[in-house]
Design a protein around this motif. Structure first.
Motif, mmCIF file in Angstrom:
data_model
loop_
_atom_site.group_PDB
_atom_site.id
_atom_site.type_symbol
_atom_site.label_atom_id
_atom_site.label_comp_id
_atom_site.label_asym_id
_atom_site.label_seq_id
_atom_site.Cartn_x
_atom_site.Cartn_y
_atom_site.Cartn_z
ATOM 1 N N TYR A 74 -8.794 3.257 3.438
ATOM 2 C CA TYR A 74 -9.214 1.980 4.024
ATOM 3 C C TYR A 74 -10.106 2.222 5.246
ATOM 4 N N LEU A 75 -9.687 3.127 6.109
ATOM 5 C CA LEU A 75 -10.465 3.422 7.312
ATOM 6 C C LEU A 75 -11.741 4.193 6.991
ATOM 7 N N LYS A 76 -11.674 5.066 6.002
ATOM 8 C CA LYS A 76 -12.858 5.828 5.600
ATOM 9 C C LYS A 76 -13.961 4.894 5.108
ATOM 10 N N GLU A 77 -13.583 3.851 4.373
ATOM 11 C CA GLU A 77 -14.559 2.872 3.886
ATOM 12 C C GLU A 77 -15.232 2.126 5.035
ATOM 13 N N ARG A 78 -14.566 2.077 6.179
ATOM 14 C CA ARG A 78 -15.099 1.381 7.340
ATOM 15 C C ARG A 78 -15.648 2.351 8.390
ATOM 16 N N ASN A 79 -15.870 3.594 7.972
ATOM 17 C CA ASN A 79 -16.401 4.654 8.838
ATOM 18 C C ASN A 79 -15.562 4.852 10.089
ATOM 19 N N LEU A 80 -14.242 4.810 9.929
ATOM 20 C CA LEU A 80 -13.310 5.053 11.020
ATOM 21 C C LEU A 80 -12.433 6.239 10.671
ATOM 22 N N LYS A 81 -11.880 6.873 11.691
ATOM 23 C CA LYS A 81 -11.009 8.026 11.475
ATOM 24 C C LYS A 81 -9.684 7.780 12.165
ATOM 25 N N GLN B 296 1.125 8.285 10.218
ATOM 26 C CA GLN B 296 2.568 8.321 9.983
ATOM 27 C C GLN B 296 3.296 7.335 10.881
ATOM 28 N N LEU B 297 2.864 7.206 12.117
ATOM 29 C CA LEU B 297 3.477 6.246 13.038
ATOM 30 C C LEU B 297 3.298 4.815 12.544
ATOM 31 N N LEU B 298 2.117 4.516 12.017
ATOM 32 C CA LEU B 298 1.878 3.182 11.446
ATOM 33 C C LEU B 298 2.815 2.907 10.282
ATOM 34 N N VAL B 299 2.962 3.882 9.412
ATOM 35 C CA VAL B 299 3.832 3.719 8.239
ATOM 36 C C VAL B 299 5.280 3.521 8.681
ATOM 37 N N GLU B 300 5.715 4.298 9.654
ATOM 38 C CA GLU B 300 7.086 4.164 10.142
ATOM 39 C C GLU B 300 7.325 2.809 10.797
ATOM 40 N N ALA C 28 5.259 -0.647 4.043
ATOM 41 C CA ALA C 28 4.266 -0.770 2.970
ATOM 42 C C ALA C 28 3.641 -2.158 2.893
ATOM 43 N N ASP C 29 3.694 -2.931 3.964
ATOM 44 C CA ASP C 29 3.098 -4.268 3.997
ATOM 45 C C ASP C 29 1.608 -4.138 4.285
ATOM 46 N N LEU C 30 0.788 -4.129 3.226
ATOM 47 C CA LEU C 30 -0.644 -3.872 3.372
ATOM 48 C C LEU C 30 -1.359 -4.948 4.176
ATOM 49 N N SER C 31 -0.948 -6.191 4.036
ATOM 50 C CA SER C 31 -1.615 -7.249 4.802
ATOM 51 C C SER C 31 -1.355 -7.062 6.293
ATOM 52 N N ARG C 32 -0.162 -6.655 6.646
ATOM 53 C CA ARG C 32 0.141 -6.408 8.062
ATOM 54 C C ARG C 32 -0.563 -5.155 8.558
ATOM 55 N N LEU C 33 -0.619 -4.112 7.736
ATOM 56 C CA LEU C 33 -1.343 -2.903 8.109
ATOM 57 C C LEU C 33 -2.819 -3.212 8.320
ATOM 58 N N ASN C 34 -3.354 -4.074 7.506
ATOM 59 C CA ASN C 34 -4.756 -4.467 7.611
ATOM 60 C C ASN C 34 -5.044 -5.096 8.971
ATOM 61 N N THR C 35 -4.135 -5.913 9.466
ATOM 62 C CA THR C 35 -4.370 -6.559 10.760
ATOM 63 C C THR C 35 -4.093 -5.624 11.929
ATOM 64 N N GLU C 36 -3.221 -4.656 11.746
ATOM 65 C CA GLU C 36 -2.920 -3.718 12.820
ATOM 66 C C GLU C 36 -4.088 -2.777 13.027
#
Length: 68
Positions: free
Chosen positions: A38-45, A52-56, A60-68
């Motif tokens: 997801y980040l690679k598509e947006r030229n972010l690293k 791992q911290l984000l996942v923890e 697996a809530d992709l919509s919430r991960l998208n906003t974070e």
């Protein structure tokens, strides 16, 4: 949030007149790769530890991960 029974008239009508898409929830072990892509598509690293911290924190809530 539930699957529509495939033997109903509604399902058969939708299948005939529309596109029926079934998507399954992503497993938590697949989330880090999803974040990286997801980040690679947006030229972010992002560092693997940050991923791992984000996942923890979010899981697996992709919509919430998208906003974070």
């Amino acid at each position: 949030y539930k699957l529509l029974a495939k033997n109903t008239k509604l399902y058969k009508s939708l299948e005939k007149n529309a596109v029926v898409v079934e998507s399954k929830k992503i497993y938590e072990n697949q989330v880090p790769a999803w974040i990286q892509e997801y980040l690679k598509e947006r030229n972010l690293k992002i560092e693997p530890k940050a991923t791992q911290l984000l996942v923890e924190a979010i899981g697996a809530d992709l919509s919430r991960l998208n906003t974070e």
